[in-house]
Design an enzyme around this catalytic site. Structure first.
Site, PDB file in Angstrom:
ATOM      1  N   ALA A   1     -30.875  -1.875  70.579  1.00 20.73           N
ATOM      2  CA  ALA A   1     -30.395  -1.633  71.956  1.00 20.73           C
ATOM      3  C   ALA A   1     -29.128  -0.787  71.922  1.00 20.73           C
ATOM      4  O   ALA A   1     -28.975   0.158  72.710  1.00 20.73           O
ATOM      5  CB  ALA A   1     -30.136  -2.966  72.659  1.00 20.73           C
TER       6      ALA A   1
ATOM      7  N   ASN B   1     -19.226   7.353  64.278  1.00 24.83           N
ATOM      8  CA  ASN B   1     -20.116   6.896  63.209  1.00 24.83           C
ATOM      9  C   ASN B   1     -20.025   5.394  62.935  1.00 24.83           C
ATOM     10  O   ASN B   1     -21.000   4.790  62.501  1.00 24.83           O
ATOM     11  CB  ASN B   1     -19.770   7.675  61.928  1.00 24.83           C
ATOM     12  CG  ASN B   1     -20.279   6.969  60.692  1.00 24.83           C
ATOM     13  OD1 ASN B   1     -21.457   7.047  60.352  1.00 24.83           O
ATOM     14  ND2 ASN B   1     -19.396   6.232  60.004  1.00 24.83           N
TER      15      ASN B   1
ATOM     16  N   TYR C   1     -29.033  -4.399  67.616  1.00 24.21           N
ATOM     17  CA  TYR C   1     -28.703  -3.109  66.973  1.00 24.21           C
ATOM     18  C   TYR C   1     -29.505  -1.969  67.612  1.00 24.21           C
ATOM     19  O   TYR C   1     -28.955  -0.906  67.931  1.00 24.21           O
ATOM     20  CB  TYR C   1     -29.023  -3.229  65.485  1.00 24.21           C
ATOM     21  CG  TYR C   1     -28.708  -2.012  64.658  1.00 24.21           C
ATOM     22  CD1 TYR C   1     -27.400  -1.731  64.258  1.00 24.21           C
ATOM     23  CD2 TYR C   1     -29.718  -1.150  64.237  1.00 24.21           C
ATOM     24  CE1 TYR C   1     -27.108  -0.614  63.481  1.00 24.21           C
ATOM     25  CE2 TYR C   1     -29.437  -0.037  63.454  1.00 24.21           C
ATOM     26  CZ  TYR C   1     -28.129   0.226  63.081  1.00 24.21           C
ATOM     27  OH  TYR C   1     -27.843   1.326  62.313  1.00 24.21           O
TER      28      TYR C   1
ATOM     29  N   ASP D   1      -9.692  -1.061  65.710  1.00 26.30           N
ATOM     30  CA  ASP D   1     -11.004  -1.611  66.069  1.00 26.30           C
ATOM     31  C   ASP D   1     -11.674  -0.671  67.073  1.00 26.30           C
ATOM     32  O   ASP D   1     -11.203  -0.533  68.198  1.00 26.30           O
ATOM     33  CB  ASP D   1     -10.805  -3.007  66.683  1.00 26.30           C
ATOM     34  CG  ASP D   1     -12.127  -3.649  67.056  1.00 26.30           C
ATOM     35  OD1 ASP D   1     -13.199  -3.034  66.815  1.00 26.30           O
ATOM     36  OD2 ASP D   1     -12.093  -4.774  67.599  1.00 26.30           O
ATOM     37  N   VAL D   2     -12.777  -0.044  66.644  1.00 28.17           N
ATOM     38  CA  VAL D   2     -13.415   0.950  67.520  1.00 28.17           C
ATOM     39  C   VAL D   2     -13.941   0.341  68.822  1.00 28.17           C
ATOM     40  O   VAL D   2     -14.146   1.059  69.801  1.00 28.17           O
ATOM     41  CB  VAL D   2     -14.565   1.717  66.808  1.00 28.17           C
ATOM     42  CG1 VAL D   2     -14.032   2.609  65.707  1.00 28.17           C
ATOM     43  CG2 VAL D   2     -15.648   0.767  66.305  1.00 28.17           C
TER      44      VAL D   2
ATOM     45  N   LYS E   1     -28.167   1.345  69.590  1.00 29.61           N
ATOM     46  CA  LYS E   1     -28.428   2.710  69.112  1.00 29.61           C
ATOM     47  C   LYS E   1     -29.252   3.525  70.121  1.00 29.61           C
ATOM     48  O   LYS E   1     -29.098   4.747  70.209  1.00 29.61           O
ATOM     49  CB  LYS E   1     -29.135   2.660  67.751  1.00 29.61           C
ATOM     50  CG  LYS E   1     -28.267   2.092  66.635  1.00 29.61           C
ATOM     51  CD  LYS E   1     -27.024   2.939  66.414  1.00 29.61           C
ATOM     52  CE  LYS E   1     -26.187   2.483  65.244  1.00 29.61           C
ATOM     53  NZ  LYS E   1     -24.985   3.324  65.060  1.00 29.61           N
TER      54      LYS E   1
ATOM     55  N   ARG F   1     -16.384   4.063  54.284  1.00 27.61           N
ATOM     56  CA  ARG F   1     -17.539   3.770  53.416  1.00 27.61           C
ATOM     57  C   ARG F   1     -18.780   4.525  53.890  1.00 27.61           C
ATOM     58  O   ARG F   1     -18.816   5.058  55.005  1.00 27.61           O
ATOM     59  CB  ARG F   1     -17.841   2.259  53.452  1.00 27.61           C
ATOM     60  CG  ARG F   1     -16.744   1.445  52.800  1.00 27.61           C
ATOM     61  CD  ARG F   1     -17.068  -0.020  52.725  1.00 27.61           C
ATOM     62  NE  ARG F   1     -16.928  -0.708  54.004  1.00 27.61           N
ATOM     63  CZ  ARG F   1     -17.909  -1.368  54.610  1.00 27.61           C
ATOM     64  NH1 ARG F   1     -19.100  -1.433  54.061  1.00 27.61           N
ATOM     65  NH2 ARG F   1     -17.698  -1.969  55.768  1.00 27.61           N
TER      66      ARG F   1
ATOM     67  N   ILE G   1     -30.811   4.882  54.578  1.00 25.98           N
ATOM     68  CA  ILE G   1     -29.787   5.556  53.776  1.00 25.98           C
ATOM     69  C   ILE G   1     -29.110   4.532  52.857  1.00 25.98           C
ATOM     70  O   ILE G   1     -28.799   3.417  53.292  1.00 25.98           O
ATOM     71  CB  ILE G   1     -28.710   6.212  54.694  1.00 25.98           C
ATOM     72  CG1 ILE G   1     -29.350   7.052  55.825  1.00 25.98           C
ATOM     73  CG2 ILE G   1     -27.725   7.052  53.871  1.00 25.98           C
ATOM     74  CD1 ILE G   1     -30.129   8.268  55.409  1.00 25.98           C
TER      75      ILE G   1
ATOM     76  N   GLY H   1     -15.243   5.012  61.229  1.00 25.97           N
ATOM     77  CA  GLY H   1     -15.961   4.412  60.100  1.00 25.97           C
ATOM     78  C   GLY H   1     -15.946   5.303  58.879  1.00 25.97           C
ATOM     79  O   GLY H   1     -16.977   5.504  58.235  1.00 25.97           O
TER      80      GLY H   1
HETATM   81  P1  NAP Z   1     -21.256   0.968  56.236  1.00 22.62           P
HETATM   82  O1  NAP Z   1     -21.412   1.465  54.845  1.00 22.62           O
HETATM   83  O2  NAP Z   1     -21.411  -0.482  56.509  1.00 22.62           O
HETATM   84  O3  NAP Z   1     -19.817   1.466  56.787  1.00 22.62           O
HETATM   85  C1  NAP Z   1     -19.437   1.147  58.092  1.00 22.62           C
HETATM   86  C2  NAP Z   1     -18.126   1.834  58.428  1.00 22.62           C
HETATM   87  O4  NAP Z   1     -17.778   1.516  59.787  1.00 22.62           O
HETATM   88  C3  NAP Z   1     -16.957   1.364  57.573  1.00 22.62           C
HETATM   89  O5  NAP Z   1     -16.082   2.436  57.350  1.00 22.62           O
HETATM   90  C4  NAP Z   1     -16.288   0.300  58.454  1.00 22.62           C
HETATM   91  O6  NAP Z   1     -14.909   0.117  58.182  1.00 22.62           O
HETATM   92  C5  NAP Z   1     -16.477   0.931  59.833  1.00 22.62           C
HETATM   93  N1  NAP Z   1     -16.423  -0.052  60.922  1.00 22.62           N
HETATM   94  C6  NAP Z   1     -17.297  -1.035  61.204  1.00 22.62           C
HETATM   95  N2  NAP Z   1     -16.899  -1.730  62.293  1.00 22.62           N
HETATM   96  C7  NAP Z   1     -15.731  -1.173  62.705  1.00 22.62           C
HETATM   97  C8  NAP Z   1     -14.815  -1.457  63.745  1.00 22.62           C
HETATM   98  N3  NAP Z   1     -15.016  -2.460  64.620  1.00 22.62           N
HETATM   99  N4  NAP Z   1     -13.714  -0.678  63.871  1.00 22.62           N
HETATM  100  C9  NAP Z   1     -13.473   0.341  63.000  1.00 22.62           C
HETATM  101  N5  NAP Z   1     -14.313   0.659  61.987  1.00 22.62           N
HETATM  102  C10 NAP Z   1     -15.421  -0.098  61.835  1.00 22.62           C
HETATM  103  O7  NAP Z   1     -22.291   1.686  57.232  1.00 22.62           O
HETATM  104  P2  NAP Z   1     -23.207   2.986  57.035  1.00 22.62           P
HETATM  105  O8  NAP Z   1     -24.497   2.549  56.456  1.00 22.62           O
HETATM  106  O9  NAP Z   1     -22.430   4.058  56.408  1.00 22.62           O
HETATM  107  O10 NAP Z   1     -23.485   3.326  58.567  1.00 22.62           O
HETATM  108  C11 NAP Z   1     -22.739   4.303  59.286  1.00 22.62           C
HETATM  109  C12 NAP Z   1     -23.430   4.525  60.626  1.00 22.62           C
HETATM  110  O11 NAP Z   1     -24.766   4.963  60.394  1.00 22.62           O
HETATM  111  C13 NAP Z   1     -23.538   3.269  61.474  1.00 22.62           C
HETATM  112  O12 NAP Z   1     -23.372   3.583  62.831  1.00 22.62           O
HETATM  113  C14 NAP Z   1     -24.956   2.805  61.212  1.00 22.62           C
HETATM  114  O13 NAP Z   1     -25.461   2.021  62.266  1.00 22.62           O
HETATM  115  C15 NAP Z   1     -25.670   4.133  61.090  1.00 22.62           C
HETATM  116  N6  NAP Z   1     -26.933   4.077  60.355  1.00 22.62           N
HETATM  117  C16 NAP Z   1     -26.983   3.686  59.053  1.00 22.62           C
HETATM  118  C17 NAP Z   1     -28.205   3.660  58.396  1.00 22.62           C
HETATM  119  C18 NAP Z   1     -28.345   3.234  56.947  1.00 22.62           C
HETATM  120  O14 NAP Z   1     -29.493   3.167  56.458  1.00 22.62           O
HETATM  121  N7  NAP Z   1     -27.286   2.994  56.233  1.00 22.62           N
HETATM  122  C19 NAP Z   1     -29.377   4.027  59.080  1.00 22.62           C
HETATM  123  C20 NAP Z   1     -29.288   4.420  60.406  1.00 22.62           C
HETATM  124  C21 NAP Z   1     -28.063   4.453  61.038  1.00 22.62           C
HETATM  125  P3  NAP Z   1     -14.437  -0.918  56.988  1.00 22.62           P
HETATM  126  O15 NAP Z   1     -14.768  -0.238  55.684  1.00 22.62           O
HETATM  127  O16 NAP Z   1     -12.980  -1.062  57.179  1.00 22.62           O
HETATM  128  O17 NAP Z   1     -15.214  -2.165  57.202  1.00 22.62           O
END
Ligand code: NAP
Length: 254
Positions: A164, A97, A162, A70-71, A166, A16, A195, A13
């Site tokens: 479950a 991630n 989600y 695809d992860v 995490k 982004r 975030i 991931g």
């Molecule tokens: P995000 O901006 O939506 O980015 C998600 C990333 O994961 C992207 O690079 C996306 O690739 C990739 N991805 C998603 N599904 C995938 C798949 N099946 N195969 C390969 N790559 C995949 O998310 P984020 O907010 O940065 O979150 C990152 C992590 O932190 C996640 O695990 C999320 O659950 C966790 N988290 C986030 C927050 C928050 O507030 N943002 C809080 C707690 C935990 P593409 O760009 O190609 O789609």
């Protein structure tokens, strides 16, 4: 023996949000004795973001490779890891991630939305961890960091799937840490709070204000806030830390 330079990292991931910040933090900001110049990242569909990140890092003479995969696919994960070992000469760090949300109240949640989230957020951690561990065991060195969430600790209505996934990541982290500790492989998790990324940009103003009211530090986190903690966990300064969950949440869950 711990590799001193040119550690090789895989970040899922990476295109982004938090993952992108982690890729940059590991590639650019490695501390003096640990230069994380070689980073492989995995993404799903954002070709443009991937290309942009590659250009940005290669301009600075950093080695970076990208994988569109695809992860949640066991085969994709194995192929990526094999190719990284071939291209970068090995793997020392894995950051699981990548993640998705498909929020809904349980009453309205479809079976697909449950299965997709478990596959992308939890099975992915199994897929990549299983693929890197034989190599890490052989070299007797590895650092694995899994990105969970604070909701795994406190629950959240509308996110049973989600949460479950995490919470599963936390159990997986601790069990893996116990299994691999004797091989100098440390496994930890970070639990981000609220975030600012694409994942949270669709909250309306009222939801945002409510979230911020519950954050003692009074602001949402930035992807870099999480990335710095991940870098710390990959560094020699964290050599005595394993099986832990570090909340990066501005105090939300204290
Ligand atoms: P995000 O901006 O939506 O980015 C998600 C990333 O994961 C992207 O690079 C996306 O690739 C990739 N991805 C998603 N599904 C995938 C798949 N099946 N195969 C390969 N790559 C995949 O998310 P984020 O907010 O940065 O979150 C990152 C992590 O932190 C996640 O695990 C999320 O659950 C966790 N988290 C986030 C927050 C928050 O507030 N943002 C809080 C707690 C935990 P593409 O760009 O190609 O789609």
């Amino acid at each position: 023996m711990e590799p001193k330079k040119n550690k090789r990292a895989i970040v899922t991931g990476g295109t982004r949000g938090i993952g992108r910040a982690i890729v940059k933090e590991l590639a650019v900001c490695g501390s003096k004795n640990e230069i994380y110049s070689d980073v492989a990242f995995v993404y799903n569909s954002s070709d443009e973001f991937a290309q942009e990140l590659i250009s940005e890092l290669t301009r600075e003479n950093l080695k970076v490779v990208a994988y569109k995969a695809d992860v949640s696919s066991f085969t994709d994960a194995k192929n990526v890891v094999d190719d990284v070992i071939d291209k970068l000469g090995g793997v020392d760090i894995l950051v699981n991630n990548a993640g998705i949300t498909r929020d809904n109240l349980l009453l309205r949640m479809s079976e697909n939305d449950f299965d997709d989230v478990i596959a992308a957020n939890l099975k992915s951690v199994f897929n990549f961890s299983k693929a890197v561990t034989p190599y890490m065991i052989k070299q007797r060195y590895g650092r694995i960091i899994n990105v969970s969430s604070v909701v795994a600790l406190i629950g959240n209505p509308g996110q049973t799937n989600y949460v479950a996934s995490k919470a599963g990541v936390l159990g997986f982290t601790k069990s893996m840490a116990r299994e691999l500790s004797s091989r100098n492989i440390n496994v930890n998790a970070v639990a981000p709070g609220f975030i600012e990324t694409d994942m949270t940009k669709n909250l309306n103003e009222t939801q945002r204000e409510l979230m911020i009211k519950n954050i003692p530090l009074g602001r949402p986190g930035l992807p870099e806030d999480v990335a710095k903690v991940v870098r710390f966990l990959t560094s020699a300064d964290a050599d005595y830390i394993t099986g832990q969950v570090i909340a990066v949440d501005g105090g939300m869950t204290m």
